[in-house]
Every structure is written in C-alpha cells, then in structure tokens.
Motif scaffolding. Sequence first.
Motif, PDB file in Angstrom:
ATOM      1  N   LEU A   1      95.265 118.826  44.390  1.00 50.79           N
ATOM      2  CA  LEU A   1      96.097 117.806  43.681  1.00 50.79           C
ATOM      3  C   LEU A   1      96.002 116.665  44.378  1.00 50.79           C
ATOM      4  O   LEU A   1      96.450 115.758  43.669  1.00 50.79           O
ATOM      5  CB  LEU A   1      97.884 118.338  43.988  1.00 50.79           C
ATOM      6  N   ALA A   2      95.303 116.569  45.540  1.00 52.22           N
ATOM      7  CA  ALA A   2      94.823 115.117  45.999  1.00 52.22           C
ATOM      8  C   ALA A   2      93.930 114.541  45.262  1.00 52.22           C
ATOM      9  O   ALA A   2      93.769 113.337  45.466  1.00 52.22           O
ATOM     10  CB  ALA A   2      94.675 115.223  47.226  1.00 52.22           C
ATOM     11  N   ILE A   3      93.345 115.139  44.369  1.00 55.93           N
ATOM     12  CA  ILE A   3      92.145 114.836  43.505  1.00 55.93           C
ATOM     13  C   ILE A   3      91.086 113.743  44.212  1.00 55.93           C
ATOM     14  O   ILE A   3      90.931 113.927  45.516  1.00 55.93           O
ATOM     15  CB  ILE A   3      92.532 114.362  42.252  1.00 55.93           C
ATOM     16  N   GLY A   4      91.145 112.435  43.686  1.00 53.73           N
ATOM     17  CA  GLY A   4      90.089 111.614  44.509  1.00 53.73           C
ATOM     18  C   GLY A   4      90.582 110.756  45.489  1.00 53.73           C
ATOM     19  O   GLY A   4      89.951 110.039  46.331  1.00 53.73           O
ATOM     20  N   PHE A   5      92.108 110.981  45.880  1.00 55.99           N
ATOM     21  CA  PHE A   5      92.707 110.311  46.885  1.00 55.99           C
ATOM     22  C   PHE A   5      92.315 111.006  48.192  1.00 55.99           C
ATOM     23  O   PHE A   5      92.521 110.646  49.375  1.00 55.99           O
ATOM     24  CB  PHE A   5      94.365 110.377  46.809  1.00 55.99           C
ATOM     25  N   LYS A   6      91.799 112.217  48.278  1.00 56.05           N
ATOM     26  CA  LYS A   6      91.806 113.005  49.216  1.00 56.05           C
ATOM     27  C   LYS A   6      91.096 112.197  50.499  1.00 56.05           C
ATOM     28  O   LYS A   6      91.432 112.802  51.543  1.00 56.05           O
ATOM     29  CB  LYS A   6      91.069 114.427  48.901  1.00 56.05           C
ATOM     30  N   ASP A   7      90.155 111.741  50.209  1.00 55.92           N
ATOM     31  CA  ASP A   7      89.205 110.715  51.104  1.00 55.92           C
ATOM     32  C   ASP A   7      89.173 109.324  50.890  1.00 55.92           C
ATOM     33  O   ASP A   7      88.112 108.776  51.212  1.00 55.92           O
ATOM     34  CB  ASP A   7      87.909 111.613  51.617  1.00 55.92           C
ATOM     35  N   LEU A   8      90.187 108.850  50.144  1.00 53.78           N
ATOM     36  CA  LEU A   8      89.985 107.421  49.783  1.00 53.78           C
ATOM     37  C   LEU A   8      89.983 106.506  50.866  1.00 53.78           C
ATOM     38  O   LEU A   8      89.053 105.991  51.096  1.00 53.78           O
ATOM     39  CB  LEU A   8      91.245 107.197  48.922  1.00 53.78           C
ATOM     40  N   PHE A   9      90.683 106.703  52.086  1.00 60.09           N
ATOM     41  CA  PHE A   9      90.749 105.821  53.191  1.00 60.09           C
ATOM     42  C   PHE A   9      90.397 106.989  54.462  1.00 60.09           C
ATOM     43  O   PHE A   9      90.728 107.978  54.376  1.00 60.09           O
ATOM     44  CB  PHE A   9      92.035 105.475  53.475  1.00 60.09           C
ATOM     45  N   THR A  10      89.676 106.429  55.333  1.00 63.81           N
ATOM     46  CA  THR A  10      89.330 107.167  56.309  1.00 63.81           C
ATOM     47  C   THR A  10      89.785 106.896  57.854  1.00 63.81           C
ATOM     48  O   THR A  10      88.691 106.344  58.659  1.00 63.81           O
ATOM     49  CB  THR A  10      87.740 107.262  56.461  1.00 63.81           C
ATOM     50  N   PRO A  11      90.982 106.708  58.086  1.00 63.52           N
ATOM     51  CA  PRO A  11      91.333 106.341  59.219  1.00 63.52           C
ATOM     52  C   PRO A  11      91.042 107.326  60.481  1.00 63.52           C
ATOM     53  O   PRO A  11      90.916 108.608  59.919  1.00 63.52           O
ATOM     54  CB  PRO A  11      92.615 106.106  59.200  1.00 63.52           C
ATOM     55  N   SER A  12      91.061 106.944  61.570  1.00 63.44           N
ATOM     56  CA  SER A  12      90.158 108.070  62.679  1.00 63.44           C
ATOM     57  C   SER A  12      91.548 109.133  62.945  1.00 63.44           C
ATOM     58  O   SER A  12      91.298 110.071  63.533  1.00 63.44           O
ATOM     59  CB  SER A  12      89.696 107.090  63.958  1.00 63.44           C
ATOM     60  N   ASP A  13      92.854 108.380  62.891  1.00 64.93           N
ATOM     61  CA  ASP A  13      93.926 109.356  63.223  1.00 64.93           C
ATOM     62  C   ASP A  13      93.989 110.533  62.280  1.00 64.93           C
ATOM     63  O   ASP A  13      94.328 109.915  60.905  1.00 64.93           O
ATOM     64  CB  ASP A  13      95.188 108.580  63.508  1.00 64.93           C
ATOM     65  N   PRO A  14      93.817 111.910  62.383  1.00 61.19           N
ATOM     66  CA  PRO A  14      94.034 112.722  61.279  1.00 61.19           C
ATOM     67  C   PRO A  14      95.488 112.788  60.529  1.00 61.19           C
ATOM     68  O   PRO A  14      95.511 112.921  59.141  1.00 61.19           O
ATOM     69  CB  PRO A  14      93.955 114.088  61.930  1.00 61.19           C
ATOM     70  N   LYS A  15      96.392 112.387  61.283  1.00 56.95           N
ATOM     71  CA  LYS A  15      97.676 112.288  60.750  1.00 56.95           C
ATOM     72  C   LYS A  15      97.994 111.312  59.784  1.00 56.95           C
ATOM     73  O   LYS A  15      98.532 111.126  58.754  1.00 56.95           O
ATOM     74  CB  LYS A  15      98.718 112.251  61.829  1.00 56.95           C
ATOM     75  N   LEU A  16      97.430 109.937  60.126  1.00 56.71           N
ATOM     76  CA  LEU A  16      97.321 109.041  59.483  1.00 56.71           C
ATOM     77  C   LEU A  16      96.607 109.070  57.933  1.00 56.71           C
ATOM     78  O   LEU A  16      96.976 108.717  57.018  1.00 56.71           O
ATOM     79  CB  LEU A  16      96.914 107.918  59.964  1.00 56.71           C
ATOM     80  N   PHE A  17      95.504 109.720  58.171  1.00 52.15           N
ATOM     81  CA  PHE A  17      94.384 110.233  56.805  1.00 52.15           C
ATOM     82  C   PHE A  17      95.148 110.857  56.121  1.00 52.15           C
ATOM     83  O   PHE A  17      95.237 110.557  54.936  1.00 52.15           O
ATOM     84  CB  PHE A  17      93.278 111.009  57.742  1.00 52.15           C
ATOM     85  N   VAL A  18      95.983 112.017  56.544  1.00 55.85           N
ATOM     86  CA  VAL A  18      96.824 112.873  55.416  1.00 55.85           C
ATOM     87  C   VAL A  18      98.059 111.725  54.857  1.00 55.85           C
ATOM     88  O   VAL A  18      98.362 112.041  53.740  1.00 55.85           O
ATOM     89  CB  VAL A  18      97.303 114.189  56.346  1.00 55.85           C
ATOM     90  N   LEU A  19      98.632 111.225  55.687  1.00 53.84           N
ATOM     91  CA  LEU A  19      99.712 110.465  55.274  1.00 53.84           C
ATOM     92  C   LEU A  19      99.418 109.328  54.147  1.00 53.84           C
ATOM     93  O   LEU A  19     100.097 109.193  53.334  1.00 53.84           O
ATOM     94  CB  LEU A  19     100.502 109.595  56.520  1.00 53.84           C
ATOM     95  N   VAL A  20      98.441 108.751  54.578  1.00 56.47           N
ATOM     96  CA  VAL A  20      97.844 107.623  53.499  1.00 56.47           C
ATOM     97  C   VAL A  20      97.093 108.311  52.104  1.00 56.47           C
ATOM     98  O   VAL A  20      97.853 107.906  51.083  1.00 56.47           O
ATOM     99  CB  VAL A  20      97.063 106.764  54.235  1.00 56.47           C
ATOM    100  N   ASN A  21      96.100 109.199  52.420  1.00 56.14           N
ATOM    101  CA  ASN A  21      95.670 109.707  51.380  1.00 56.14           C
ATOM    102  C   ASN A  21      96.517 110.720  50.553  1.00 56.14           C
ATOM    103  O   ASN A  21      96.454 110.509  49.114  1.00 56.14           O
ATOM    104  CB  ASN A  21      94.295 110.400  51.780  1.00 56.14           C
ATOM    105  N   TYR A  22      97.247 111.617  51.007  1.00 57.28           N
ATOM    106  CA  TYR A  22      98.073 112.539  50.217  1.00 57.28           C
ATOM    107  C   TYR A  22      99.466 111.894  49.929  1.00 57.28           C
ATOM    108  O   TYR A  22      99.824 112.152  48.882  1.00 57.28           O
ATOM    109  CB  TYR A  22      98.222 113.917  51.050  1.00 57.28           C
ATOM    110  N   GLY A  23      99.747 110.805  50.635  1.00 56.97           N
ATOM    111  CA  GLY A  23     100.847 110.242  50.019  1.00 56.97           C
ATOM    112  C   GLY A  23     100.465 109.242  48.944  1.00 56.97           C
ATOM    113  O   GLY A  23     101.395 109.282  48.019  1.00 56.97           O
ATOM    114  N   LEU A  24      99.554 108.702  48.872  1.00 55.84           N
ATOM    115  CA  LEU A  24      99.076 107.936  47.720  1.00 55.84           C
ATOM    116  C   LEU A  24      98.975 108.858  46.393  1.00 55.84           C
ATOM    117  O   LEU A  24      99.137 108.576  45.151  1.00 55.84           O
ATOM    118  CB  LEU A  24      97.637 107.165  47.809  1.00 55.84           C
ATOM    119  N   ALA A  25      98.399 110.134  46.565  1.00 58.05           N
ATOM    120  CA  ALA A  25      98.304 111.082  45.702  1.00 58.05           C
ATOM    121  C   ALA A  25      99.466 111.531  45.139  1.00 58.05           C
ATOM    122  O   ALA A  25      99.808 111.711  43.779  1.00 58.05           O
ATOM    123  CB  ALA A  25      97.487 112.274  46.079  1.00 58.05           C
TER     124      ALA A  25
END
Length: 109
Positions: free
Chosen positions: A65-89
Amino acid sequence: MAQHAESESKRPDLRPRLVGAIASVVRWIGLIFALVLVVHVVLTVGSANPNNGITNFFADVADPLAIGFKDLFTPSDPKLFVLVNYGLAALFWLIVSGVLVKIIRRFAG
C-alpha cells in the motif's frame, strides 16, 4: 407505446444511488488503506514486537500500500523512516480517494 414510456418515467432513477454506492466504496477503500498504513506507523514508532503476528500482519499489508512512498526518504532512524514514508502514503490514499469520490459524483451529474 404511451403506456411503456409512462411506466419508464415512473420507475425510480437508480443512477444516483448507484453512483453514491460506488463513491462510498471508493471512500471506504481509501480510508481502510490509510488506516492500515497508520496502524503500521503506530506499531513501528511505538516499538511493537516485530515478531508478533499482528505487527507482522500490518507490516505485510502496509508494504504494497505504500507504493512509491516506501523508500522516498531515507533517514537513518528506522522509526522516522516508517513515520515519514508510510505516513505520506496514508495521506496519499486519503487525498486520492477524496478526489476520486468528487470526480465520480461530478460525472454522475
């Protein structure tokens, strides 16, 4: 012939109800997609056990469901990674479903 035309005019127009039902389905699909993504974000940011079945379920369903947003941003913190990318999706699905509902209703007249 006049009776046939008259009986057709008395028949209720099902088009508005059908369009309303289709719009509702589109809206619900967008909401469910966004909800799955948000639950995945909450479980990840909340440090839920990654080996738990519920956590695995939401992670597995959220990935496609995250489609192209899954790895749009690549912050080093894994929680921030999920928050930003999956939140945008999640926002994407809410916006897209809202726009589609408006288009469906506009074309319906």
